[in-house]
Every structure is written in structure tokens, then in C-alpha cells.
Motif scaffolding. Structure first.
Motif: not given
Ligand SMILES: Cc1ncc(C[n+]2csc(CCOP(=O)(O)OP(=O)(O)O)c2C)c(N)n1
Ligand code: SF4
Ligand code: SF4
Lengths: 632, 201
Positions: A38-39, A67, A384, A414, A416-417, A434, A457-460, A486, A488, A490-491
Motif C-alpha cells: 500500500y503506498p 498494509e 479538495h 491523511i 493531500c486534504y 488513516m 480521501g477515497d483511498s483512505t 479525487n 487517486a 494523490a498524496m
């Protein structure tokens, strides 16, 4: 001549790479077959690199939802006999902690390696924890590289070691290794590809209490064998100087700083150095030899005194007459550097540092005091920014009805936002981990009287936002949960995730929608808004806040950086906005004060839009009270 | 043999600082040199400060330049160069793009951007020499607004201190860009080189 790449089978050739690429290359050379991650900065480029060559090298590579799952994917493959790895940032290891602690009981069939990228100084993290302690708790041996080259070598070797000892290994990287650069000498690429097979073995794999009791002694035996072996591993090296009074034990990257510091001070012939590449378990024989040969020893390692505590235990156990220094002279916080090691050594040797560091510090402070700060900010055109304008407007309206001094509460998360912590948004009141925002909101809802608007965020959301959302439904928490979608991650570098319709290797995938998940979880108020339709988005969010019980709003707008990149590739033009100076009221500054878009600048007493920066999102036109902002 | 040569690149997210250091590192390796370095990614890319480090030589081990040991400080933006001034060695050199990028915090009323003269004065106090050029304008002249980093790379070679051959770095540039933009980038490099040579005279 064909240009060398990360997947070239060109043993002996040199390549200039990022540390994470070196780690990826090590795994390639070892013939890894399954990779999951996971990034998370500074670990993300490991999987990013491997995903790019997965097809060519016949590997399975995935971005997992989080993770814990990533580690389980790797563990599952290892159980079936193939070489597998999982990569994550240090806090990701916390998420994977649960399976990790039992995984180390199993013993690896296919070589199994966990990469943890620690982040001293928390350059891009919520804390700077030392993941070696997690390894300690789980009897997981740790390899810690001193350079980009060694990161590659250790990674390749880790799979062999894991299979030789039948144990899960950890590679501990740090920001300056993962995001370090250097030239590496390539090794041979293993082309072995095993066919996975599952052998039923419940006494090793199904952890009921009886099985835990069977396997713990076996794990301890494996660990003892590893402990005996590390003294002769080439990653640990003792360099004795004849006249040494001082010994240095340098772990991982600290070794490179130590070599430079010793040279800078010109004391090469007066200190003995023990390079540590395996902080857990430590090479005890080498340590004892060093301890017995000097009067004082300095342990140099980043973050916590992990090696230091063990060295002190060895001193006590063997009753050695030597004084041990470490965190008394080497900082416990932040990254180390040649300077910090030089200063620590100068203190112990009682000599003068080669330069006047205090003067350089004053110089730096003076310089910085002249400069405006340049913090990162939400990009121009970021969706955002629009979402937060809608959220804060709606929340303020409702909060006023609670009482004059009531402020809305924004449990944040956690991504970009998180940058909306800063002015002018001020819409991140908490940021812990997260998924933590939704979780905290659940607790707050039962004790405070105020509108609570949690966002992530969506990934979170897919990573860890769903259990606290279900909790809000189950336990009737009156909160509003906004998913800032968004499309992605992104961060951390725009990685795909389960909502994007695309996998790590670019294959098409089911695109999960947060609103469908929320409805399926029993949320009764679920709406999707376009944040760039500011008025409508604000109204819907206001309704959500007024809704009694948990409400979900999915605010869906693209990441401006990705959108711009796509537009550029397609040859599409961006039409920027501009401010009509005849209509603009000097001193109004609503656009600047409400949005903080980096494309809107003050020039003398005029407010202007920097056309090359503007993405044409049109948000500023919607907040200008004088309709002074239009598109050309 | 090169023992230790330290280059610090300072700029703003989006200026191509990282690409510049990649090109430098690749060229150094092609010429048989040993290279170390590091950079801070992550939070910094959203318009924040970006620094990248390239260290060349056989005595280099760590990824960071020790304060007081930087041989060349390249500022793609004036205030960002000043931020790192304490890294310069006594014989250290500054190569500076004179076009400022004013951070948005100034528009928000938090802080003031200093006058260029003031920045130059401070840099001159410490550096053995400060070479200035308007790399932003030069990049435009070369036909690519985005090539500020390549202009500065040319300027870096213009001081003729680097142990890397010019032919090698040009080949590295050509290999890195698609045929369409390679020529404009090589031109940007040449213009940067010339601007620096003129400034030195
Ligand atoms: C446990 C854990 N894993 C990974 C990270 C690194 N990380 C920071 S933000 C983020 C996700 C950002 O994606 P998203 O929530 O979609 O927000 P965006 O940046 O796209 O706005 C990640 C993975 C972390 N902080 N903690
Ligand atoms: S990268 Fe995308 S999501 Fe992040 S601040 Fe920029 S536009 Fe917004
Ligand atoms: S339209 Fe306005 S808010 Fe949007 S990017 Fe341009 S200046 Fe910024």
C-alpha cells in the motif's frame, strides 16, 4: 547500445538509481514472484518500479487496499512456496502488525520479506517511530542497509536468508536510503519461477491455542540459529584500529555518516568501527570483541536507542569494563548526519569540530528569517479546495444555530486534504492515522454538542474508513462523513486504488463507489456532489449535517494534477480565468481569503491571476462578490 | 580520481530540480564516477521548497552534504538558494537564477519576499563567487518555458569545475527527452553554458 534499465540482466554493469529502485532491483534479482504494497512515503516507488516490469518478468504485483492485506497477500504466497514481499512505510507496519506477530511463528516456505521504510524527522509522516521494535516483538530478523548499493544486496539476499532459516525477514529502510540516490552494480537476475502449491498443515498454519504453543518454541529455535549466523554475515564488519581508545558501533545508514565523520576529524587510526547491518539479532561476538578492546564505545543509530540498549545489556551480562555512549550525545529525534556524528565524536574525543557549526546555524537562522515560508499547498484547481469551501460554509451555517460560540468540529485524515489544516480552510482539527477521523468522530458524537463533519480521501476510505462508518451506523453516531473522492491516492504519487477502475499493472478493475458501500452499510443519508458546483454542494452538505444520524456525502472531483497531465497529453488547452480590474474592489480579497489558490496573487494593490498556474477550475469566479472573475 | 565534490540544488516544486539531479548523476556515472545523493519528495512537491543533493567522488559515503562542505549551490529560485546558504564551503560557489517565484503565503500577508539585492548581498557574504543569470528568460529564449532546470545545468557546466565531460551530459540529455523536445533542451543547455561563461568574464 540498448540503454540499461532496472530489469536488464546485465551483471556487473552500473546503474544510477533511487534507493527504492535499488530495493526493487534486489527483489528482481532474487526472483520474487509476488509483491504487494500500500503506498506511503518513502516506500511507494518500490512497488511502482516493480509494477512497471511485472509482465516482462512474470511477477504478480498489486496495490492492496491496505498494509494488513498487502502483508497477508505476501504471506499467502509464501505459504504456497513462492518468494514474496510486502512493502510499506513505518506506520503501515502498525496496520499489518496483527498478522505479522503470528506470521513469524509459521516459518517461511517461500522466502518472505517485509520492507519497512522508516521516516526519521517525519518528513512526510504523522510520526517518526522506529519499526525495529515491532521486529523485536515478533522475533523478526532485521537487515538495515548503509547505502543504496547495500539496500539492493540485502534485498536480494533477504529471500535466500528467509528460506535458509525458514523465517520471515524485515528490511528496514529510511527516507535517506529509499529517497537516496546512488550507483549500484547489478547482479544476476534469477529466472526461477516456482509453481505455488498448498500443503495442508494445520499444526503449522491454523493458530488455535494448541498450535501457538507448538510453534512458539520452533520460532525461538529458528531465531537462535539466526543469532549464531549473524556474526559471520558480511553486513556486519569490525574494523579495528591499533591505537583505538574509542569504538563506534554504527547501525545502517549511520555507518556512512560515521565513515565521513572519522575522516573529517582525521582520527581514522584512533577509532575502531563496528558496522552493523543486522540490528536484530545483533552480532554479539563482534560486539564483545570491540567492547573488550576499547575504553569507551559510541553507538550511532537513527531514532531510538535500539542497538544501544542491547549493547548495554551485553556489557552487563559479560561484565566488561567499558563506558557506553549513545543517545546521551547523539540525538534521538530526527535524521542523523555527518555533522551530528562528528559533533558526538568530538565531544567524546575532546577535540574541536572541523568547522564552527554554531556559526553556520546562526547563518542559517539569519537567512531563513529574511525569507517568507514556502509550505506545500493544495494545487491550483484542486477539487479538495472546492469541497472545503462547501463543507466549511455549510458547517458554519449549522453551527450558528447550536449557539454563538459553537464551532463545527472537523476530524480530518491523511492525504493531500490534510493541507486544509492551514489557512484559509482551517478545516482539519485532528489528524492521527488513516481512517482515524471517522473513528474519532464516533467518540466525539456521544459527548459534544456541535456539528461534527469528518472527512477523508477515497483511498483512505477503502484503506480503513469503512469499519468506523459501519460503527457510526451500528451505534447511531450523529456525524457527517465526507469522502473527498479525487479518484487517486494523490498524496503519495497518484497510485490507483479499488475506486479507480485500474490495477497496479494497468489492468481494468471493478471501480467500487463509496456511495454504494455507504448505502450497503446501512447509511440512510447518502448523496454525491460535484464540489465545483459550489452552491448545490453546500446545500447538500448542509442537509447532511442536519440529518439526524450518520450521513455520508461523496464529494467527487478530479485531482487537478492528474487532470492537467491528461489534458497536456491529449493536446487540450487550458483556459485560465482572469480578474477584470475595473470590477475588482481593491481590499476585498475574498478570493484570496476564502480559497488560498496559489494562482491568485497580490501584486502591489492589485489582485491578479497567474495565467500559467491557473487550471481554469472556475472556483474563484463563484466566490467573487463583484463577478469580477471570468474566463477569457 | 575525484575525492569529494558536493552539489546542492535548491528550487521550488515544479521546477524540475529532481530531473536535473537525475541527469547529473547519470552523466557522472557514465564518466565512471561514483555518485551519492538524496532528495525530499512527498509533501514538498505541492509547490513547496525542494532540495536535491548530488555528491561525486570516492570519499563520499553519506547521502547528505555536511554543512560547510558544499562546492556549488545552484539556486533555481533566489530565496531558495539563500535558505541553504549555510551549506556552502569557504571556497563554495553560487549559481543563481534571478527570477523569483513568490510563495502564496506572501499574498496571504504572511511574510515579505526580500529584494534580490538583499539576497545577493547575503549570498556574497558567504560564497567565494555568485554567478547570476536569468534562467527563466533564457529558457523562454530556448523555446521551452519548462527548461529552466536545463539552462541551470548548462550554467553549472559553464563554471568548468565539474569532473564530468560536457559531451557526456549532452548525450544524457538527448537520451532523456523525446526527439521532439531534445533539441530545445540541448539549446537550453548551451544558452545556460554561455550565459555563465559571460557572467564569469
Ligand atoms: C497506515 C498508513 N499508510 C500509508 C500512509 C501514507 N499516506 C498518506 S496519505 C495517503 C492516502 C492519500 O490518498 P487519499 O486518501 O485518496 O487522498 P488524496 O491524497 O488523494 O487527496 C497515504 C497512503 C499513511 N500515512 N499511513
Ligand atoms: S495533487 Fe491533486 S489532490 Fe493533491 S493537492 Fe494537488 S490537485 Fe489536490
Ligand atoms: S480558476 Fe481561480 S481558483 Fe481555479 S485555478 Fe484558476 S485562479 Fe485558482
Amino acid at each position: 547500445m540498448k540503454e540499461l534499465t532496472i530489469s536488464s540482466n546485465a551483471p556487473g554493469q552500473r546503474l544510477f538509481v533511487l534507493g527504492n529502485e535499488a530495493i526493487a532491483r534486489g527483489a528482481i534479482e532474487a526472483g520474487v514472484q509476488v509483491v504487494a504494497a500500500y503506498p506511503g512515503t518513502p516506500s511507494s516507488e518500490i512497488l511502482g518500479t516493480l509494477a512497471g516490469v511485472a509482465r516482462e518478468l512474470d511477477m504478480y504485483v498489486e496495490w492492496s487496499t491496505n498494509e494488513k492485506t498487502a502483508f497477508e497477500v505476501a504471506l499467502g504466497a509464501s505459504i504456497c512456496g513462492v518468494r514474496a514481499m510486502a512493502a510499506m512505510k513505518h506506520v503501515g507496519v502498525n496496520v499489518a502488525h496483527d498478522p505479522l506477530m503470528t506470521a513469524s511463528h509459521i516459518g517461511a516456505r517461500g522466502g518472505l520479506v517485509l520492507v519497512s521504510a522508516d521516516d526519521p524527522w517525519a518528513w512526510s509522516s504523522q510520526n517518526e517511530q522506529d519499526s525495529r521494535y515491532i521486529a523485536l516483538q515478533g522475533y523478526i530478523p532485521v537487515l538495515e542497509p548503509s547505502s543504496v548499493q547495500e539496500a539492493k544486496d540485502m534485498m536480494a539476499d533477504a529471500f535466500r536468508l528467509s528460506e535458509e532459516f525458514g523465517q520471515l525477514f524485515m528490511l528496514r529502510s529510511v527516507t535517506r536510503i529509499s529517497h537516496g540516490r546512488g550507483d549500484i552494480v547489478l547482479g544476476d537476475i534469477s529466472r526461477e519461477r516456482r509453481k505455488g502449491s498448498f500443503e495442508k498443515d494445520p499444526d503449522r498454519l491454523a493458530y488455535v491455542p494448541r498450535v501457538a504453543r507448538i510453534n512458539k518454541p520452533l520460532m525461538l529455535q529458528r531465531f537462535e540459529r539466526i543469532k549464531k549466523a549473524v556474526d559471520t554475515l558480511s553486513y556486519n564488519q569490525l574494523h579495528m584500529a591499533d591505537r583505538a581508545r574509542l569504538g563506534i558501533i554504527a547501525c545502517g545508514l549511520s555507518y556512512s555518516y560515521t565513515l565521513e565523520a572519522v575522516k573529517w576529524l582525521g582520527v581514522e587510526d584512533r577509532v575502531s568501527i563496528l558496522k552493523i547491518g543486522t540490528p536484530h539479532p545483533l552480532p554479539e561476538e563482534l560486539i564483545i570483541r570491540l567492547l573488550k578492546s576499547v575504553e569507551e564505545v559510541l553507538v550511532v543509530e537513527e531514532l531510538d536507542p535500539f542497538v544501544e540498549l542491547h549493547v548495554k545489556a551485553i556489557v552487563g551480562e559479560h561484565n566488561i569494563a567499558v563506558e557506553v555512549h549513545g543517545k546521551d550525545v547523539v540525538p534521538r529525534i530526527g535524521e542523523l548526519s555527518t555533522r551530528k556524528v562528528t559533533e558526538a565524536m568530538a565531544t567524546l574525543i575532546k577535540c574541536r569540530p572541523p568547522v564552527d557549526f554554531a556559526a553556520l546555524d546562526r547563518l542559517e537562522q539569519e537567512a531563513v528569517s529574511l525569507l517568507p515560508s514556502r509550505p506545500p499547498a493544495l494545487c491550483p484547481g484542486c477539487s479538495h479546495r472546492a469541497s472545503f469551501r462547501a463543507i466549511t460554509t455549510a458547517a458554519q451555517r449549522v453551527a450558528r444555530e447550536y449557539g454563538d460560540d459553537v464551532e463545527p468540529i472537523y476530524p480530518g485524515d491523511i492525504g493531500c486534504y490534510t493541507l486544509a489544516l492551514n489557512p484559509p480552510q482551517h478545516a482539519v482539527d485532528t489528524c492521527i492515522c488513516m481512517g482515524g477521523g471517522f473513528g474519532l468522530a464516533n467518540g466525539m458524537a456521544h459527548v459534544v454538542e456541535a456539528p461534527i463533519i469528518a472527512h477523508l480521501g477515497d483511498s483512505t476510505f477503502f484503506h480503513s474508513g469503512i469499519p468506523p462508518l459501519i460503527n457510526a451506523v451500528y451505534n447511531k453516531a450523529n456525524i457527517t462523513m465526507v469522502v473527498l473522492d479525487n479518484s487517486a491516492t494523490a498524496m503519495t504519487g497518484f497510485q490507483p486504488h479499488p475506486g479507480t477502475g485500474c490495477t497496479a499493472t494497468g489492468d481494468e478493475a471493478v471501480a467500487l463507489k463509496a456511495e454504494d458501500v455507504a448505502r450497503a452499510c446501512g447509511v440512510k443519508f447518502v448523496e454525491v456532489v460535484d464540489p465545483f458546483d459550489l452552491k448545490a454542494a453546500t446545500e447538500t452538505i448542509e442537509k447532511a449535517i442536519r440529518f439526524p444520524g450518520p450521513a455520508v456525502v461523496v464529494s467527487r472531483g478530479p485531482c487537478a494534477t492528474i487532470e492537467l497531465r491528461e489534458k497536456r497529453q491529449a493536446g487540450e488547452k487550458v483556459a485560465p480565468y482572469y480578474i477584470d480590474q475595473d470590477k475588482c474592489h481593491p481590499g476585498c480579497d475574498a478570493c484570496i481569503k476564502l480559497l488560498g489558490c496559489p494562482a491568485i496573487l497580490k501584486q502591489a494593490d492589485r489582485t491578479v491571476i497567474d495565467a500559467p498556474l491557473c487550471t481554469g477550475c472556475g472556483l474563484c469566479a463563484q466566490v467573487c462578490p463583484y463577478k469580477a472573475i471570468t474566463q477569457e | 580520481m575525484v575525492e569529494e565534490f558536493n552539489i546542492l540544488l535548491a528550487g521550488v516544486g515544479g521546477q524540475g530540480v529532481i530531473l536535473m539531479s537525475e541527469l547529473l548523476g547519470k552523466a557522472a556515472i557514465a564518466d565512471g564516477l561514483q555518485v551519492r545523493g538524496s532528495e525530499i519528495l512527498g509533501m514538498a512537491v505541492r509547490g513547496g521548497s525542494v532540495t536535491s543533493i548530488i555528491r561525486i567522488g570516492d570519499d563520499v559515503h553519506g547521502p547528505l552534504i555536511p554543512q560547510g562542505k558544499c562546492d556549488v549551490l545552484i539556486g533555481l529560485e533566489p530565496s531558495e538558494a539563500l535558505r541553504d546558504v549555510s551549506y556552502l564551503s569557504k571556497s563554495g560557489l553560487v549559481i543563481l537564477n534571478t527570477t523569483p517565484i513568490v510563495p502564496f503565503t506572501v499574498s496571504l500577508g504572511q511574510g515579505v519576499y526580500p529584494a534580490l539585492e538583499q539576497i545577493l548581498e547575503k549570498l556574497n557574504d558567504v560564497a567565494s563567487k555568485v554567478i547570476t543569470l536569468d534562467a527563466t528568460q533564457t529558457a523562454r529564449d530556448a523555446g521551452s518555458m519548462l527548461a529552466v532546470n536545463i539552462v541551470m545545468l548548462g550554467a553549472l557546466f559553464g563554471v568548468e569545475l565539474l569532473p564530468i565531460r560536457i559531451a557526456t551530459v549532452k548525450e544524457t540529455i538527448e537520451a532523456r527527452f523525446p526527439a521532439k523536445t531534445a533539441a530545445a533542451n540541448v539549446k537550453a543547455f548551451d544558452l545556460g553554458y554561455q550565459a555563465c561563461q559571460q557572467a564569469v568574464k
